[in-house]
Design a protein around this motif. Sequence first.
Motif, PDB file in Angstrom:
ATOM      1  N   THR A  18      50.868  -5.103  -0.562  1.00 31.20           N
ATOM      2  CA  THR A  18      50.574  -6.538  -0.431  1.00 31.20           C
ATOM      3  C   THR A  18      49.832  -6.779   0.887  1.00 31.20           C
ATOM      4  OG1 THR A  18      52.834  -6.730   0.381  1.00 31.20           O
ATOM      5  CG2 THR A  18      52.430  -7.484  -1.864  1.00 31.20           C
ATOM      6  N   GLY A  21      43.850  -5.286   1.216  1.00 29.93           N
ATOM      7  CA  GLY A  21      43.126  -4.842   0.026  1.00 29.93           C
ATOM      8  C   GLY A  21      43.740  -5.415  -1.235  1.00 29.93           C
ATOM      9  N   THR A  48      47.084  -9.358  10.055  1.00 30.58           N
ATOM     10  CA  THR A  48      47.186  -8.406  11.174  1.00 30.58           C
ATOM     11  C   THR A  48      46.358  -8.756  12.424  1.00 30.58           C
ATOM     12  OG1 THR A  48      45.608  -7.068   9.946  1.00 30.58           O
ATOM     13  CG2 THR A  48      47.908  -6.372   9.871  1.00 30.58           C
ATOM     14  N   CYS A  86      56.749   2.609  -3.411  1.00 27.45           N
ATOM     15  CA  CYS A  86      56.387   3.639  -4.385  1.00 27.45           C
ATOM     16  C   CYS A  86      56.559   4.974  -3.669  1.00 27.45           C
ATOM     17  CB  CYS A  86      54.947   3.440  -4.842  1.00 27.45           C
ATOM     18  SG  CYS A  86      54.350   4.819  -5.796  1.00 27.45           S
ATOM     19  N   ASP A 329      42.879   0.988   3.905  1.00 29.10           N
ATOM     20  CA  ASP A 329      43.045   2.101   4.843  1.00 29.10           C
ATOM     21  C   ASP A 329      43.378   3.432   4.173  1.00 29.10           C
ATOM     22  OD1 ASP A 329      42.564   0.257   6.777  1.00 29.10           O
ATOM     23  OD2 ASP A 329      44.526   0.394   7.766  1.00 29.10           O
ATOM     24  N   THR A 338      39.285  -1.156   8.370  1.00 27.43           N
ATOM     25  CA  THR A 338      39.507  -2.505   8.893  1.00 27.43           C
ATOM     26  C   THR A 338      39.889  -3.479   7.773  1.00 27.43           C
ATOM     27  OG1 THR A 338      37.230  -3.196   8.568  1.00 27.43           O
ATOM     28  CG2 THR A 338      37.724  -2.155  10.670  1.00 27.43           C
ATOM     29  N   ALA A 339      40.395  -4.630   8.200  1.00 25.81           N
ATOM     30  CA  ALA A 339      40.786  -5.679   7.258  1.00 25.81           C
ATOM     31  C   ALA A 339      39.556  -6.161   6.487  1.00 25.81           C
ATOM     32  CB  ALA A 339      41.407  -6.834   8.029  1.00 25.81           C
ATOM     33  N   TYR A 447      39.237 -16.488  13.511  1.00 22.63           N
ATOM     34  CA  TYR A 447      40.509 -16.034  12.934  1.00 22.63           C
ATOM     35  C   TYR A 447      41.292 -17.174  12.282  1.00 22.63           C
ATOM     36  CZ  TYR A 447      39.887 -11.269  14.500  1.00 22.63           C
ATOM     37  OH  TYR A 447      39.408  -9.993  14.650  1.00 22.63           O
TER      38      TYR A 447
HETATM   39  P1  FAD Z   1      47.765  -3.016   4.861  1.00 19.54           P
HETATM   40  O1  FAD Z   1      47.233  -4.347   5.164  1.00 19.54           O
HETATM   41  O2  FAD Z   1      48.405  -2.222   5.952  1.00 19.54           O
HETATM   42  O3  FAD Z   1      48.799  -3.166   3.661  1.00 19.54           O
HETATM   43  C1  FAD Z   1      49.479  -2.091   3.105  1.00 19.54           C
HETATM   44  C2  FAD Z   1      50.493  -2.649   2.131  1.00 19.54           C
HETATM   45  O4  FAD Z   1      51.083  -1.579   1.389  1.00 19.54           O
HETATM   46  C3  FAD Z   1      51.653  -3.378   2.806  1.00 19.54           C
HETATM   47  O5  FAD Z   1      51.990  -4.496   2.065  1.00 19.54           O
HETATM   48  C4  FAD Z   1      52.769  -2.352   2.767  1.00 19.54           C
HETATM   49  O6  FAD Z   1      54.044  -2.945   2.791  1.00 19.54           O
HETATM   50  C5  FAD Z   1      52.495  -1.696   1.424  1.00 19.54           C
HETATM   51  N1  FAD Z   1      53.040  -0.349   1.264  1.00 19.54           N
HETATM   52  C6  FAD Z   1      53.193   0.601   2.206  1.00 19.54           C
HETATM   53  N2  FAD Z   1      53.721   1.716   1.665  1.00 19.54           N
HETATM   54  C7  FAD Z   1      53.890   1.461   0.353  1.00 19.54           C
HETATM   55  C8  FAD Z   1      54.402   2.207  -0.740  1.00 19.54           C
HETATM   56  N3  FAD Z   1      54.833   3.453  -0.586  1.00 19.54           N
HETATM   57  N4  FAD Z   1      54.458   1.621  -1.954  1.00 19.54           N
HETATM   58  C9  FAD Z   1      54.020   0.335  -2.131  1.00 19.54           C
HETATM   59  N5  FAD Z   1      53.525  -0.411  -1.138  1.00 19.54           N
HETATM   60  C10 FAD Z   1      53.452   0.142   0.083  1.00 19.54           C
HETATM   61  N6  FAD Z   1      41.048  -5.242  11.090  1.00 19.54           N
HETATM   62  C11 FAD Z   1      40.019  -6.099  11.228  1.00 19.54           C
HETATM   63  O7  FAD Z   1      39.055  -6.033  10.465  1.00 19.54           O
HETATM   64  N7  FAD Z   1      40.030  -7.061  12.204  1.00 19.54           N
HETATM   65  C12 FAD Z   1      41.067  -7.193  13.063  1.00 19.54           C
HETATM   66  O8  FAD Z   1      41.049  -8.057  13.942  1.00 19.54           O
HETATM   67  C13 FAD Z   1      42.177  -6.315  12.929  1.00 19.54           C
HETATM   68  N8  FAD Z   1      43.226  -6.407  13.757  1.00 19.54           N
HETATM   69  C14 FAD Z   1      44.279  -5.569  13.604  1.00 19.54           C
HETATM   70  C15 FAD Z   1      45.358  -5.681  14.474  1.00 19.54           C
HETATM   71  C16 FAD Z   1      46.441  -4.831  14.355  1.00 19.54           C
HETATM   72  C17 FAD Z   1      47.603  -4.958  15.293  1.00 19.54           C
HETATM   73  C18 FAD Z   1      46.441  -3.833  13.339  1.00 19.54           C
HETATM   74  C19 FAD Z   1      47.616  -2.899  13.186  1.00 19.54           C
HETATM   75  C20 FAD Z   1      45.362  -3.704  12.491  1.00 19.54           C
HETATM   76  C21 FAD Z   1      44.271  -4.556  12.617  1.00 19.54           C
HETATM   77  N9  FAD Z   1      43.164  -4.456  11.780  1.00 19.54           N
HETATM   78  C22 FAD Z   1      42.123  -5.328  11.911  1.00 19.54           C
HETATM   79  C23 FAD Z   1      43.117  -3.420  10.738  1.00 19.54           C
HETATM   80  C24 FAD Z   1      43.611  -3.988   9.407  1.00 19.54           C
HETATM   81  O9  FAD Z   1      44.858  -4.614   9.564  1.00 19.54           O
HETATM   82  C25 FAD Z   1      43.744  -2.898   8.368  1.00 19.54           C
HETATM   83  O10 FAD Z   1      42.536  -2.212   8.240  1.00 19.54           O
HETATM   84  C26 FAD Z   1      44.148  -3.514   7.039  1.00 19.54           C
HETATM   85  O11 FAD Z   1      45.452  -4.034   7.145  1.00 19.54           O
HETATM   86  C27 FAD Z   1      44.090  -2.512   5.917  1.00 19.54           C
HETATM   87  O12 FAD Z   1      44.450  -3.146   4.733  1.00 19.54           O
HETATM   88  P2  FAD Z   1      45.245  -2.366   3.602  1.00 19.54           P
HETATM   89  O13 FAD Z   1      45.384  -3.294   2.453  1.00 19.54           O
HETATM   90  O14 FAD Z   1      44.650  -1.042   3.369  1.00 19.54           O
HETATM   91  O15 FAD Z   1      46.665  -2.058   4.251  1.00 19.54           O
END
Ligand code: FAD
Length: 477
Positions: A18, A21, A48, A86, A329, A338-339, A447
Amino acid sequence: NQQFDPDPSKKTLVVLGTGWGSVSLLKKLDTENYNVIVVSPRNYFLFTPLLPSCTTGTIEHRSIMEPIRSFLRHKKAAVKYYEAECTKIDYEKKMIYINDESEIKGSTSATEVPFDMLVVGVGAENATFGIPGVREHGCFLKEVPDAQRIRKRIMDCVETATFKDQSPEEVKRLLHMVVVGGGPTGVEFAGELQDFFENDLRKWIPEISKNFHVTLVEALPNVLPMFSKNLIEYTEQTFKEETIDIRTKTMVKRVEETYIEAEYTDASGKKVLEKIPYGLLVWATGNALKPVVKDLMSQIPAQKDSRRGLAVNEYLVVKGTENIWAVGDCAIANYAPTAQVAAQEGAFLARLFNQMAKTNEIETELAELSNVQEKASSKPVRDEAFGKIKDLQKRLRRVKNIGPFEYSHQGSLAYIGSEKAVADISWLTGNLATGGQLTYFFWRSAYLSMCFSTRNRILVIMDWAKTQVFGRDVSRE
Ligand code: FAD
Ligand code: NAD
């Protein structure tokens, strides 16, 4: 208010995570086309970019959280959500295994969910590079509990440092805040922490003024490697003015409870191992693979050479599979983790899945019409079917014509403390690199506009106003 009622004629689409992505996908997905199931241990979306502000209480963490239930209930067709992690994806069996990892467990806390289509959006783990002691003694900064832990520890260090008869060396150690990793996470946290000290702590607890100190340790020759050269210099200069120490070309090798061991090269070219005592250690050295992702990769021969995540093709299909997609990620599509990238990937998949459903619908209709045309005995009926087939074929070509994923970079932004920010913004004509107080207002408004909901936006504005008027809360809880 609808009930989740799986339709056997529709495919089951399971979405893991959640985060940026998965939520971006769910926002735009037409849920009427699939039986959609979401699995994530976190029942909320986390914004984030503002998480570093939660470590000092500039913003309260709940202001940047949006319950997944609150937005899923507005979808056209009901979506099933399981709060679970998972633990394994069985690619051959088209099955995922899920565990309830929360505090309260029922008589069933582990089960399986079959899928026809799977989207992996589980994000990444914190990288430690196997450096001993990091997990035991350091704090990460990725999730809400991390920010809460840091906030508590800052105040614990401060209160312990002011304990009666504390020795001067111990006071110095306790008030030494060390941040490892000069990427944007480390830089933004260091800036926020110094703000907390300058604006609040030194006023409330003047006796710590002499010893409170923030150090940023980075293995590379400079911080913020993804920013333009002049912004790197601007950040380093601003940190100097803020009295944050930057130790570049210094690699942390070991972490103990009260000190880190870091290696740097001295003026004569000799490698020196230095012990740096700390009270708080925040570890921000980037991303590593999650075990569930690593395990999936081991099942797919085409993933053999991929090291940093699931290799995907230009449609975000996990290479070597037909029915698994990856976003954010955990996926390697040649973009930074990145987000911004994750959100665009999620939105692309929503479009792709919506189109795929439309394609199926048209193809079924076409098959029916061909049947009518073949069996029709009168010419007018045959001609009418023929006309409709032509129209549908045209529509099908249009619908099928979805191009591959293309990332559009809007720019990079980072807060660097004392109401200053740096920004590398992409314009049509090129790139604009800017830093300072004006950029800070841009950072804030950018933001704010990106916050998940109006509720989040209002809460963040209220937190900023509260901090401005009353200062940050120094209670330790
Ligand atoms: P995430 O957003 O990390 O979400 C992963 C999800 O998967 C979560 O809901 C988690 O609970 C869930 N999950 C984990 N393991 C499992 C499992 N085994 N089974 C099911 N679900 C699971 N990027 C920017 O572009 N601009 C910014 O300003 C920025 N600031 C940031 C600041 C901080 C402090 C951090 C840590 C990151 C920042 N980023 C920023 C990077 C950005 O947050 C990440 O690139 C982004 O969150 C990636 O999205 P994602 O969906 O891949 O993963
Ligand atoms: P990062 O990978 O960007 O930076 C980690 C840094 O730690 C690197 O510079 C690396 O050289 C250093 N490092 C690694 N091991 C070390 C060691 N042993 N000793 C000293 N230094 C060491 O990590 P991050 O800052 O956590 O960011 C992760 C991702 O999230 C990145 O893609 C980043 O762009 C994104 N992000 C973006 C923003 C923003 O845009 N404002 C904010 C936070 C994170």
